[in-house]
Design a protein around this motif. Sequence first.
Motif, PDB file in Angstrom:
ATOM      1  N   LYS A  84      -5.226   3.291 -12.686  1.00  0.00           N
ATOM      2  CA  LYS A  84      -4.607   2.222 -11.727  1.00  0.00           C
ATOM      3  C   LYS A  84      -3.361   2.147 -11.928  1.00  0.00           C
ATOM      4  O   LYS A  84      -2.701   2.068 -13.061  1.00  0.00           O
ATOM      5  N   ILE A  85      -2.740   1.710 -10.861  1.00  0.00           N
ATOM      6  CA  ILE A  85      -1.196   1.222 -10.695  1.00  0.00           C
ATOM      7  C   ILE A  85      -1.317  -0.322 -10.505  1.00  0.00           C
ATOM      8  O   ILE A  85      -1.847  -0.820  -9.480  1.00  0.00           O
ATOM      9  N   ARG A 101       2.248   6.890  -6.567  1.00  0.00           N
ATOM     10  CA  ARG A 101       1.015   7.848  -7.153  1.00  0.00           C
ATOM     11  C   ARG A 101       1.374   9.284  -6.723  1.00  0.00           C
ATOM     12  O   ARG A 101       1.216  10.240  -7.401  1.00  0.00           O
ATOM     13  N   ILE A 158       5.928  -2.419 -13.763  1.00  0.00           N
ATOM     14  CA  ILE A 158       4.706  -1.509 -13.232  1.00  0.00           C
ATOM     15  C   ILE A 158       4.116  -0.940 -14.808  1.00  0.00           C
ATOM     16  O   ILE A 158       4.571  -0.713 -15.618  1.00  0.00           O
ATOM     17  N   ASP A 208       0.936  -1.279   0.009  1.00  0.00           N
ATOM     18  CA  ASP A 208       0.016  -0.017   0.071  1.00  0.00           C
ATOM     19  C   ASP A 208       0.941   1.104  -0.022  1.00  0.00           C
ATOM     20  O   ASP A 208       0.531   2.325  -0.636  1.00  0.00           O
ATOM     21  N   SER A 256      -3.396  -6.078  -7.419  1.00  0.00           N
ATOM     22  CA  SER A 256      -2.163  -6.641  -7.980  1.00  0.00           C
ATOM     23  C   SER A 256      -1.700  -7.819  -7.100  1.00  0.00           C
ATOM     24  O   SER A 256      -0.736  -8.063  -6.948  1.00  0.00           O
ATOM     25  N   GLN A 297       2.663   1.777  -3.408  1.00  0.00           N
ATOM     26  CA  GLN A 297       1.596   2.308  -4.582  1.00  0.00           C
ATOM     27  C   GLN A 297       1.240   3.836  -4.318  1.00  0.00           C
ATOM     28  O   GLN A 297       1.344   4.464  -5.159  1.00  0.00           O
TER      29      GLN A 297
END
Length: 367
Positions: free
Chosen positions: A68-69, A58, A211, A51, A240, A54
């Motif tokens: 979305k990643i 961002r 990624i 988390d 993911s 990510q």
Amino acid sequence: MTVIYNFSAGPAVLPKEVLQQAAAEMLDWHGSGMSVMEMSHRGAEFMSIMDAAQQDLRDLLAIPANYKILFLQGGGLGENAIVPMNLMGLRPDATIDFVHTGSWSGKSIKEAQKYAKVNVAASAAENGFTSVPARDSWKLTADAAYVHLCTNETIDGVEYHFVPDVAADTNGAPIVADMSSHILSREIDVSRYGVIFGGAQKNIGPAGLTIAIVRDDLLGQALPCCPSAFDWKIVAENGSMYNTPPTYAIYIAGLVFQWLKRQGGVAAMEQKNIAKATLLYDYLDSTDFYENRVEKAYRSRMNVPFYLKDETLNASFLAAAKERGLLQLKGHKSVGGMRASIYNAMPFEGVQALVHFMQEFAQASHK
């Protein structure tokens, strides 16, 4: 003790602070009693790592909420197949437009031809891949599924220093950008792209992590042949975590993201990268002993290929460089010569050391 500077194109140098932190946490991550490599990918400890990574990514790229990643596997080369498999399901008869700027866009073209019709809208092959074709020369399909660009050619040392306009330059087709070797090295407007992807092992972390940053409206368009583990919609819906992700590579990438924030973020890093590249290119332009063949307007800040005018000296150059702690300067086998990859983690002092060595080698060789 000789200071080592690693100019590898990838897997590449990582920030020393990151390696030191990873070493300190190797046996016991934050009092958990476990190494990150031993954790369940669905446990609370690893989920907190995921988390944070990510969110930090961002933040660093100011990625809009409607993207979305995705943390994937397969590398940039794998994405060359995964991209068309994910974007051609609704329009299997559509054409993909490519701008061919070197080795990696060439690989992308070859792979995409297995899944769709391909139009090479422009190519820099005639000039030896020393530039990006002028935008007014692109012969685009009227209704292409998307336009694929490799925005930094790792092998050829060519970089886009502009972003095509979707309305004016791509006939409204979304842009898919392979940014493997310069993502996080410069500020980008993510909203100008439909998809951005890259292997981590050049400017983010260790090999094993890929990624993809995907706009929401491009999810759910996969071909039936697309494996579930690579279907972006399925991966996004599962955070993911549809299959076991490359946990340790994600952990290291997360540490790199934190390191980048401590450096002042992407804007500050871009200024450092400009300074490093300027130092090296200015020296190359000042001497007749070495040469860089890329047109100045398209030179990469990350990957600097160069050649000794007298290539019989290549072996002795590499041997002497290694003795000085300057490693992995040999150019890619497909183009020869030398290549210095000066990613985010390469300090300015490393480029200074390289230029100083190159000056000394040239002077000694002229005697």
